[in-house]
Design a protein around this motif. Sequence first.
Motif, mmCIF file in Angstrom:
data_model
loop_
_atom_site.group_PDB
_atom_site.id
_atom_site.type_symbol
_atom_site.label_atom_id
_atom_site.label_comp_id
_atom_site.label_asym_id
_atom_site.label_seq_id
_atom_site.Cartn_x
_atom_site.Cartn_y
_atom_site.Cartn_z
ATOM 1 N N VAL A 98 -0.817 8.749 -9.779
ATOM 2 C CA VAL A 98 -0.668 9.117 -8.367
ATOM 3 C C VAL A 98 0.753 9.632 -8.147
ATOM 4 C CG1 VAL A 98 -0.650 8.236 -5.998
ATOM 5 C CG2 VAL A 98 -2.409 7.459 -7.604
ATOM 6 N N VAL A 99 0.832 10.835 -7.596
ATOM 7 C CA VAL A 99 2.149 11.394 -7.269
ATOM 8 C C VAL A 99 2.458 11.012 -5.825
ATOM 9 C CG1 VAL A 99 3.565 13.486 -7.187
ATOM 10 C CG2 VAL A 99 1.666 13.322 -8.823
ATOM 11 N N ARG A 100 3.469 10.172 -5.663
ATOM 12 C CA ARG A 100 3.807 9.703 -4.314
ATOM 13 C C ARG A 100 4.524 10.785 -3.526
ATOM 14 N NH1 ARG A 100 5.339 3.448 -4.008
ATOM 15 N NH2 ARG A 100 4.690 2.761 -6.068
ATOM 16 N N GLU A 101 4.682 10.534 -2.237
ATOM 17 C CA GLU A 101 5.275 11.569 -1.382
ATOM 18 C C GLU A 101 6.703 11.936 -1.801
ATOM 19 O OE1 GLU A 101 3.983 9.649 2.093
ATOM 20 O OE2 GLU A 101 2.028 10.611 1.775
ATOM 21 N N ASN A 102 7.416 10.997 -2.408
ATOM 22 C CA ASN A 102 8.785 11.306 -2.871
ATOM 23 C C ASN A 102 8.788 11.957 -4.256
ATOM 24 O OD1 ASN A 102 8.102 9.270 -4.586
ATOM 25 N ND2 ASN A 102 9.628 7.789 -3.828
ATOM 26 N N GLY A 103 7.599 12.300 -4.759
ATOM 27 C CA GLY A 103 7.517 13.007 -6.032
ATOM 28 C C GLY A 103 7.370 12.105 -7.239
ATOM 29 N N GLU A 104 7.542 10.816 -7.015
ATOM 30 C CA GLU A 104 7.481 9.855 -8.122
ATOM 31 C C GLU A 104 6.038 9.700 -8.623
ATOM 32 O OE1 GLU A 104 7.887 5.082 -8.403
ATOM 33 O OE2 GLU A 104 9.017 6.069 -6.803
ATOM 34 N N LYS A 105 5.871 9.718 -9.943
ATOM 35 C CA LYS A 105 4.531 9.563 -10.514
ATOM 36 C C LYS A 105 4.274 8.102 -10.840
ATOM 37 C CE LYS A 105 3.621 13.992 -12.625
ATOM 38 N NZ LYS A 105 3.097 14.719 -13.762
ATOM 39 N N THR A 106 3.235 7.534 -10.278
ATOM 40 C CA THR A 106 2.945 6.119 -10.514
ATOM 41 C C THR A 106 1.603 5.971 -11.214
ATOM 42 O OG1 THR A 106 4.021 5.677 -8.416
ATOM 43 C CG2 THR A 106 2.760 3.863 -9.372
ATOM 44 N N PRO A 107 1.594 5.359 -12.404
ATOM 45 C CA PRO A 107 0.290 5.069 -13.010
ATOM 46 C C PRO A 107 -0.303 3.824 -12.348
ATOM 47 C CG PRO A 107 2.093 4.646 -14.567
ATOM 48 C CD PRO A 107 2.714 4.890 -13.222
ATOM 49 N N VAL A 108 -1.517 3.933 -11.837
ATOM 50 C CA VAL A 108 -2.144 2.805 -11.153
ATOM 51 C C VAL A 108 -3.108 2.124 -12.126
ATOM 52 C CG1 VAL A 108 -3.499 2.107 -9.142
ATOM 53 C CG2 VAL A 108 -2.002 4.102 -8.997
ATOM 54 N N TYR A 109 -2.899 0.844 -12.317
ATOM 55 C CA TYR A 109 -3.722 0.081 -13.257
ATOM 56 C C TYR A 109 -4.949 -0.460 -12.521
ATOM 57 C CZ TYR A 109 -5.006 -3.523 -16.618
ATOM 58 O OH TYR A 109 -5.698 -4.306 -17.505
ATOM 59 N N GLU A 159 0.838 -1.210 0.000
ATOM 60 C CA GLU A 159 0.000 0.000 0.000
ATOM 61 C C GLU A 159 0.862 1.244 0.000
ATOM 62 O OE1 GLU A 159 -3.332 -1.857 2.952
ATOM 63 O OE2 GLU A 159 -2.977 0.299 3.075
ATOM 64 N N TYR A 160 0.372 2.308 -0.594
ATOM 65 C CA TYR A 160 1.071 3.589 -0.485
ATOM 66 C C TYR A 160 0.079 4.730 -0.607
ATOM 67 C CZ TYR A 160 0.889 3.064 -5.600
ATOM 68 O OH TYR A 160 0.475 2.850 -6.886
ATOM 69 N N THR A 161 0.499 5.908 -0.216
ATOM 70 C CA THR A 161 -0.374 7.080 -0.331
ATOM 71 C C THR A 161 0.236 8.072 -1.308
ATOM 72 O OG1 THR A 161 0.738 8.102 1.519
ATOM 73 C CG2 THR A 161 -1.298 6.923 2.017
ATOM 74 N N GLY A 162 -0.580 8.981 -1.750
ATOM 75 C CA GLY A 162 -0.100 10.004 -2.667
ATOM 76 C C GLY A 162 -1.247 10.917 -3.051
ATOM 77 N N THR A 163 -0.996 11.768 -4.044
ATOM 78 C CA THR A 163 -2.043 12.661 -4.522
ATOM 79 C C THR A 163 -2.415 12.231 -5.942
ATOM 80 O OG1 THR A 163 -1.032 14.430 -3.260
ATOM 81 C CG2 THR A 163 -2.641 15.090 -4.921
ATOM 82 N N ALA A 164 -3.714 12.043 -6.171
ATOM 83 C CA ALA A 164 -4.155 11.615 -7.505
ATOM 84 C C ALA A 164 -4.219 12.835 -8.414
ATOM 85 C CB ALA A 164 -5.522 10.946 -7.404
ATOM 86 N N GLU A 165 -3.549 12.732 -9.563
ATOM 87 C CA GLU A 165 -3.532 13.871 -10.496
ATOM 88 C C GLU A 165 -4.679 13.811 -11.479
ATOM 89 O OE1 GLU A 165 0.070 14.154 -12.751
ATOM 90 O OE2 GLU A 165 0.779 15.788 -11.491
ATOM 91 N N GLY A 166 -5.091 12.600 -11.816
ATOM 92 C CA GLY A 166 -6.107 12.423 -12.856
ATOM 93 C C GLY A 166 -5.805 11.132 -13.578
#
Length: 335
Positions: free
Chosen positions: A311-322, A295-302
């Motif tokens: 999702v932009v994770r707290e370390n700034g990394e952008k993760t596409p969630v499938y 699990e992880y948290t972040g901010t959803a960009e769209g």
Amino acid sequence: MKTDKADILTLLRNSEDYVSGQQLCDRFEVTRTAVWKVINQLKDEGYQIESVSGRGYRLVEGPADMLSESEIASRLQTQWAGRKLYYFDSTGSTNTDAKRLGEEGNPHGTLVVADIQTAGKGRRGRSWQTLSGTALSFTLLLRPDFAPDKASMITLVMALSVAEAVEEITGAEAGIKWPNDIVMNRKKICGMLTEMTMTPEMDEIQYVVVGAGINVNNADPEEFQEEVRPAATSLRIETGRQYSRVQLLVKVLQRFEENYAIFLETLDLSGLRERYQSHLLNRGAQVNVLDPAGEYTGTAEGIDLQGELIVVRENGEKTPVYAGEVSVRGLYGYV
Ligand code: ATP
């Protein structure tokens, strides 16, 4: 020749004036007795039909929220979605039915509708609660000829279609919790399940079923099972009005046909992303991604053009969630 109840109902519904018995006989090539039988069946189902000798029949009013094969067939306004229709008063799961119908060779656009689902399914083996007389449960069978990796976007196309139809019917705002929950006032009114079956060679889609369960006329949150209750609601609870489930279904299918055609033009969400995102409640919000791998948290960009949630994770990394594997929750609750 079998007199089709739906055809007679359609004719009555679309005529402002009386339709004479003779007109019905000629149109459907049946006897007066056959017409009379169908009219009586419709009356038994709750349709108010006036018969005046010398003038014919007139539909005064239909039952408030009638769900039946003829009611659906006589109201559909689609080109292909639902043109082949299976209606059940009660069934296990409309998705399971649609998959069986897919195996049996039924065409693209075949629709299964049920009043009650006794074993409604959610994603990843979860269950979907369906209450009789209040829910709209349906599954559409599709036979796409695009590559299997595009199929997950169908869910987003349906989510957008349901959100738009709900807004049209209720006049209230409907949001989307990525990828496919429809939400009113931060509670869930609709869940969806898309399932794909591949050809035996496993290189092409054989068919896809996309199912939705919408809580329409539940009067009281207490009607939902305890574990579902905190995050569940219905159109009626949120808006204080009751709706015709068939009218909603007809709107959803109309919207789906339009949106699916736009999707097919590019086989991505470029033509739909703006509208989808205008409903997307997670956009700009803090989310908890419940990934089985961690699990992880972040901010959803769209969403991106494939429908993945960025999702932009707290370390700034952008993760596409499938969408296939994960659930996304708000940091402090369901949305
Ligand atoms: P999420 O995990 O965020 O709920 P999901 O897409 O994984 O989303 P679904 O598969 O759509 O969930 O639905 C299953 C879940 O929905 C169930 O686990 C239950 O919590 C909830 N649920 C079941 N029946 C209903 C209902 N009638 N109305 C609202 N929620 C329901």
